[in-house]
Design an enzyme around this catalytic site. Structure first.
Site, PDB file in Angstrom:
ATOM      1  N   ASP A 187       0.882  -1.173   0.000  1.00  0.00           N
ATOM      2  CA  ASP A 187       0.000   0.000   0.000  1.00  0.00           C
ATOM      3  C   ASP A 187       0.915   1.216   0.000  1.00  0.00           C
ATOM      4  OD1 ASP A 187      -2.683  -1.227   2.160  1.00  0.00           O
ATOM      5  OD2 ASP A 187      -1.914  -1.859   0.222  1.00  0.00           O
ATOM      6  N   ASP A 202     -13.319  -4.019  -1.119  1.00  0.00           N
ATOM      7  CA  ASP A 202     -13.044  -3.626   0.281  1.00  0.00           C
ATOM      8  C   ASP A 202     -14.314  -3.810   1.103  1.00  0.00           C
ATOM      9  OD1 ASP A 202     -11.210  -0.919  -1.154  1.00  0.00           O
ATOM     10  OD2 ASP A 202     -10.406  -2.787  -0.368  1.00  0.00           O
TER      11      ASP A 202
HETATM   12  O1  1PR Z   1     -10.712   3.161  -5.013  1.00  0.00           O
HETATM   13  O2  1PR Z   1      -9.835   2.495  -7.262  1.00  0.00           O
HETATM   14  O3  1PR Z   1      -8.806   4.399  -6.023  1.00  0.00           O
HETATM   15  O4  1PR Z   1      -8.510   2.035  -5.258  1.00  0.00           O
HETATM   16  C1  1PR Z   1      -7.992   2.261  -4.003  1.00  0.00           C
HETATM   17  C2  1PR Z   1      -7.194   1.037  -3.645  1.00  0.00           C
HETATM   18  O5  1PR Z   1      -6.455   1.302  -2.459  1.00  0.00           O
HETATM   19  C3  1PR Z   1      -8.086  -0.149  -3.367  1.00  0.00           C
HETATM   20  O6  1PR Z   1      -7.460  -1.344  -3.851  1.00  0.00           O
HETATM   21  C4  1PR Z   1      -8.147  -0.192  -1.834  1.00  0.00           C
HETATM   22  O7  1PR Z   1      -8.238  -1.545  -1.371  1.00  0.00           O
HETATM   23  C5  1PR Z   1      -6.797   0.388  -1.451  1.00  0.00           C
HETATM   24  N1  1PR Z   1      -6.865   1.154  -0.214  1.00  0.00           N
HETATM   25  C6  1PR Z   1      -7.454   2.352  -0.052  1.00  0.00           C
HETATM   26  N2  1PR Z   1      -7.288   2.745   1.240  1.00  0.00           N
HETATM   27  C7  1PR Z   1      -6.588   1.791   1.871  1.00  0.00           C
HETATM   28  C8  1PR Z   1      -6.179   1.805   3.291  1.00  0.00           C
HETATM   29  O8  1PR Z   1      -5.601   0.832   3.781  1.00  0.00           O
HETATM   30  N3  1PR Z   1      -6.486   2.912   3.965  1.00  0.00           N
HETATM   31  N4  1PR Z   1      -5.602  -0.368   1.140  1.00  0.00           N
HETATM   32  C9  1PR Z   1      -6.314   0.790   0.945  1.00  0.00           C
HETATM   33  C10 1PR Z   1      -6.254  -1.521   1.254  1.00  0.00           C
HETATM   34  C11 1PR Z   1      -5.783  -3.761   1.427  1.00  0.00           C
HETATM   35  C12 1PR Z   1      -4.657  -4.642   1.149  1.00  0.00           C
HETATM   36  C13 1PR Z   1      -3.940  -4.974   2.411  1.00  0.00           C
HETATM   37  C14 1PR Z   1      -4.432  -6.333   2.834  1.00  0.00           C
HETATM   38  C15 1PR Z   1      -3.410  -7.195   3.450  1.00  0.00           C
HETATM   39  N5  1PR Z   1      -5.278  -2.468   1.567  1.00  0.00           N
HETATM   40  O9  1PR Z   1      -3.870  -4.068   0.218  1.00  0.00           O
HETATM   41  O10 1PR Z   1      -2.610  -4.943   2.191  1.00  0.00           O
HETATM   42  O11 1PR Z   1      -5.537  -6.063   3.680  1.00  0.00           O
HETATM   43  O12 1PR Z   1      -2.977  -6.630   4.624  1.00  0.00           O
HETATM   44  P1  1PR Z   1      -2.306  -7.569   5.770  1.00  0.00           P
HETATM   45  O13 1PR Z   1      -1.627  -8.728   5.096  1.00  0.00           O
HETATM   46  O14 1PR Z   1      -1.355  -6.657   6.447  1.00  0.00           O
HETATM   47  O15 1PR Z   1      -3.426  -8.020   6.655  1.00  0.00           O
HETATM   48  P2  1PR Z   1      -9.544   3.112  -5.908  1.00  0.00           P
END
Ligand code: 1PR
Length: 580
Positions: A248, A422
């Site tokens: 991320d 999500d």
């Molecule tokens: O809405 O098309 O601009 O896409 C935004 C992208 O950014 C989406 O894929 C969304 O999941 C991601 N995103 C947005 N905000 C966050 C945040 O964390 N605040 N990340 C985010 C979401 C999910 C995984 C994460 C897993 C594994 N992250 O990438 O890494 O949950 O984590 P772990 O192994 O540590 O448990 P758009």
């Protein structure tokens, strides 16, 4: 002196990965711009991506079709990758009217999915390429039996022993179908898989082609054919499970791009000093877990089968051309030779000066920078909301072809489009409450839940509500509706996150993964919650999902990827092997 190497770029997709591979191997190359360049080519690589019919049309439009066909017939060294191999055959069912060179008898056909062969299409992942006993030992052909290669295709040439004797070099079984994974005759070589995305094994194969001195083997002078070789179907096919590293990425408060990590999507550190009234000391910093490209390179060297960058800061004040993530992808693609996915901000956008860019243009910029897939989050939810509304009101056409998913999938193939979901659990008391009718298919009753479920959760039930803007806004769409909707719009894969499990190290939400995987026929990547090696084998065994993703546990060096793969091997799961 190395042979003069030319690459044919018909403007399809991502040639940057191939050129990065060739540079990494220490070779120079030139581009075929017009037919006369082929006369100077001593070796030629044709990297084909996406749709076979579009490739053939492009070759005709540029006047390259017949000169290229003559080049292949001349027997000068040719390496066709994916579409570059399929075009050697007579046709492809993908666009039967666009004939191939017809140098090899046979045609590509679409993989079939059925109750007896429930494989996912596209074939997207790592598989073995098994050498046929009658294949030639020409040093130009470096395909190895003891490695895995990266495939991403929905069409393949079925293996026909008698028709293809003398051409088929390796076969691969996917589901219950055996197809030709590479061909070679004289100095003509083709692979259905992508060597430029197949790690060290792929680089080794490219190097065999590049270092073998060019020989002229006119195809009509090759008159001997080996005896046909039959191949039996195996109980298990050649596909291995994928381990994905996810980064991320966002800008920190100084504007630098850093790898961060959410804990239920909250990427800021815990309050340094919550009691303090001093704003500075209690300010919650963005978690900084490292530099994106450096960390991704580490994962590639540790055996990650795929790398995903998710941009969780939409750089609204940057015009498309200056998006910091484009530079990041270019840098990553220079030394990472496994598939790269980029997500975050893949949608229609407007530059600060008012210039408009479609989602497809945004995606094109990333493909040309070296990304293999783009991942769409929020826009996918909005597109499915609109789709559900059109279905409800019977507004024709139901599929408008205008959404980011549809336009990018049509232009680059379904395999280039991932949808990132999500979801957040919405708990309710099953004895006294229930969600609205349309969300019932996404309900799990705690008493039936599988692994990683607490006693408290067993007393409850829940459905999975989808969110947009990184979990900041909830929508009246559930995961089953979203998954089925994006599949119908043309997505090729689902990256299935869980806000509840994100950063928890409790293990994957196995119930969520199984629910979504059973509702679509495209590959699903399990995401969120990985904390120990056994969490990966657990989700593969419980759901048979194609891939599983780790982030925080990898970034904090709590869980080496090799430990994950060793645990999986010990439990009998098929895992990619690099060069021995
Ligand atoms: O809405 O098309 O601009 O896409 C935004 C992208 O950014 C989406 O894929 C969304 O999941 C991601 N995103 C947005 N905000 C966050 C945040 O964390 N605040 N990340 C985010 C979401 C999910 C995984 C994460 C897993 C594994 N992250 O990438 O890494 O949950 O984590 P772990 O192994 O540590 O448990 P758009």
């Amino acid at each position: 002196m190395a042979d003069r190497l030319f690459i044919l770029d018909y403007g399809g997709g991502n040639t940057r990965s191939l050129t990065n591979s060739i540079k990494r191997l220490g070779y120079e190359f030139e581009w075929v711009k017009e037919p006369k360049d082929l006369a100077n080519a001593e070796k030629l690589i044709f990297p084909g991506v996406g749709n076979c019919g579009q490739a053939v049309k492009s070759l005709h439009n540029s006047g390259l079709f017949e000169p290229l066909r003559q080049y292949v017939l001349s027997g000068k060294p040719y390496f066709g990758i994916c579409i570059g191999m399929q075009v050697l055959f007579e046709t492809s069912a993908e666009s039967p009217q666009d004939k191939g060179f017809g140098v090899i008898p046979g045609s590509a056909a679409k993989f079939t999915t059925s109750a007896v062969d429930p494989k996912r299409v596209p074939h997207m992942g790592w598989s073995a390429a098994r050498r046929l006993s009658n294949s030639s030992q020409n040093p130009i052909n470096g395909v190895r039996d003891d490695c895995h290669y990266y495939f991403v295709h929905s069409y393949a040439v079925p293996y026909n022993p008698s028709k293809l004797a003398g051409w088929a070099s390796t076969i691969t079984q996917y589901g219950k179908e055996i197809f030709v994974s590479s061909v070679q005759r004289g100095s003509v070589l083709g692979t259905q898989f992508h060597p430029e995305k197949s790690g060290e094994a792929g680089l080794d194969l490219l190097n065999s082609f590049l270092k073998t001195k060019a020989e002229l083997n006119p195809l009509k002078s090759l008159t001997s054919y080996p005896e046909p070789v039959d191949v039996e179907l195996n109980e298990k096919d050649d596909l291995v499970k994928r381990i994905v590293a996810c980064l991320d990425v966002r800008s920190n408060d100084n504007g630098d791009l850093v790898v961060t990590k959410g804990d239920q999507y909250d990427v800021r550190e815990d309050d340094n000093n919550p009691e303090s009234t001093d704003a500075a000391s209690s300010k919650r910093e963005v978690r900084n877990l490292g530099k994106p490209v450096e960390l991704a390179r580490r994962y590639f060297s540790e055996g990650a089968d795929e790398v995903v960058f998710l941009n969780i800061t939409s750089f609204r004040n940057s015009p498309l051309g200056d998006q910091p993530m484009l530079e990041l992808v270019k840098a990553a693609a220079e030394t990472i030779f496994v598939p790269l996915t980029i997500g975050g901000g893949i949608r229609d956008m407007v530059d600060p000066d008012g210039t408009r860019h479609s989602a497809s243009e945004v995606a094109h910029a990333y493909f040309r920078s070296g990304a293999d897939k783009v991942s769409i989050g929020s826009d996918a939810v909005y597109a499915v909301e609109e789709l559900l509304n059109r279905i409800k009101t019977n507004t024709q056409p139901i599929l408008t072809g205008q959404s980011a998913i549809e336009t990018i999938s049509a232009g680059y193939g379904a395999q280039a489009v991932v949808v990132s979901i999500d979801p957040k659990r919405v708990y309710f008391n099953p004895n006294s409450e229930k969600p609205s009718e349309e969300h019932l298919p996404s309900v799990i009753y705690g008493k039936d839940a599988k692994a990683n479920t607490t006693d408290e959760e067993r007393k409850l039930a829940w459905w999975y509500q989808c969110t947009v803007q990184g979990g900041r806004s909830y929508r009246d769409v559930d995961v089953v509706q979203l998954a089925k909707g994006v599949e119908s719009l043309g997505a090729g894969e689902i990256l299935l996150n869980s806000i509840d499990r994100d950063g928890s190290k409790r293990g994957f939400d196995v119930d969520l993964i199984q629910l979504v995987r059973e509702s679509v026929s495209i590959p699903v990547v399990a995401s969120s919650g990985a904390g120990e090696a056994q969490h990966f084998a657990q989700v593969f065994d419980a759901t048979n999902v194609e891939a599983a993703l780790g982030a925080g546990a990898f970034h904090r060096k709590e869980l080496p990827i090799e430990d994950v793969k060793n645990d999986m091997r010990q439990k009998g799961l098929k895992v990619r092997t690099e060069l021995p």
